[in-house]
Every structure is written in C-alpha cells, then in structure tokens.
Write a protein that holds these residues in place. Structure first.
Motif: not given
Length: 185
Positions: A153, A165, A169
């Motif tokens: 990420y 994201e 996440k």
C-alpha cells in the motif's frame, strides 16, 4: 483522509457519526467555515480531522486560538469526540521515490517528529476538553521513520492526504480496535 478509515471501521447503521474536516477552510479563518460546526442532534460521536500545519500566513498562536475555539464549541455539545492527529507531512511524491532499480528508496521516508509540534498542541487542547486523542502516525511510523509504502500500500497521495486504499485496508481495522478499546457506548 479520514473518511475511508471511519466508514470502513463502522457500518453506518451502527452509529451516526459526524466527520469534521476543513476542506478548504483555514484554521484561523473560522468565520468562513460555519457549516462544519453544525452537528445533527442524533450524532453518536464526532471525529475531527483537520490539516492545520503549514498554512502560509498563519502563526502558531493563531492556529492555537482557532483550535481552542473550535474544540470549546464542540465540547459544549456533550458528545464523545475523537481528535485525529496530523499525519506526517510528505515532501516527496511516489514518482520521486522510485530508484534506478524500480524500488522505493529510503530517501522517501519522513520523520514522525515533523508533525510533533502541531500534534502536541492538538493533543493538549483535546485532552483539556476531555476529548479522545489519536495520533495516526502510531500505525504508520516506527522508530521515527514513516515510509511512503507499507506492504503493498502507498501510504499517502500527497503531502497531507493518506491514500484511500491504505486507509481503508490498513487503518480502518486499527481505528476500529482503537474505538472498541475506548468503550464508548
């Protein structure tokens, strides 16, 4: 920055949450930001995230005065409040960080103490108003080094916004655990 963290940490049918941030509002120009102070009566809790560091033309005393005014008004609502601290300030972009071997270089790490002064101020004012304090850098940094990429990420998209994201996440589950430990009903 904070919206994907909160919306993925809590199904919206569990709580009525008011997210407050200053999209385009400067911390020392509160009269231009009146709508962000409107909290619906059915709100269960309030989460405040505001970028208040590095605004050209604003002195630290002006920022402090703006935060004190805002937090005092929110405290009068008698709702649980979490103040979400300032994430590290990035001076590089992802493209600036790709080395000749197509890997992210260490030069793109940012020091966690780059936002220490503003986070110390926010924390002091938050705790004085009996708010909960959360420094997001505890989940991003280690040993005062905050990488641009964690696992698969990208952490931030620019100098002040965490990547969607990554927030969804990685940070949303951490935020959910933080919230549950608070024990707020």
């Amino acid at each position: 920055m904070i919206q994907p963290i909160v919306t993925n940490a809590f199904p919206m049918d569990e709580y009525t949450v008011r997210l407050q941030w200053r999209s385009g509002c400067q911390i020392a120009e509160l009269e231009k930001c009146a709508d962000i102070f409107k909290i619906p009566p059915d709100t269960d809790f309030i989460i405040i995230s505001e970028y208040s560091y590095g605004h050209p033309g604003f002195s630290f005393p002006e920022i402090k005065q703006g935060l004190e005014f805002n937090y005092r008004n929110i405290a009068a609502l008698k709702k649980p409040v979490i103040i979400f601290g300032q994430p590290v300030f990035r001076l590089t972009t992802l493209l600036d960080c790709i080395g000749s071997n197509n890997l992210i270089t260490a030069k793109c790490n940012t020091a966690a103490d780059s936002v220490k002064e503003i986070n110390d101020l926010k924390k002091e004012i938050a705790l004085a108003n009996e708010f909960f304090w959360l420094d997001p850098n505890i989940w991003i940094c280690s040993d005062n080094s905050c990488p641009l990429v964690i696992g698969e990420y990208v952490v931030s998209v620019d100098n002040q916004h965490l990547a969607f994201e990554f927030s969804k996440k990685f940070l949303a589950p951490e935020f959910r655990l933080f919230w549950l430990r608070l024990g707020i009903e």
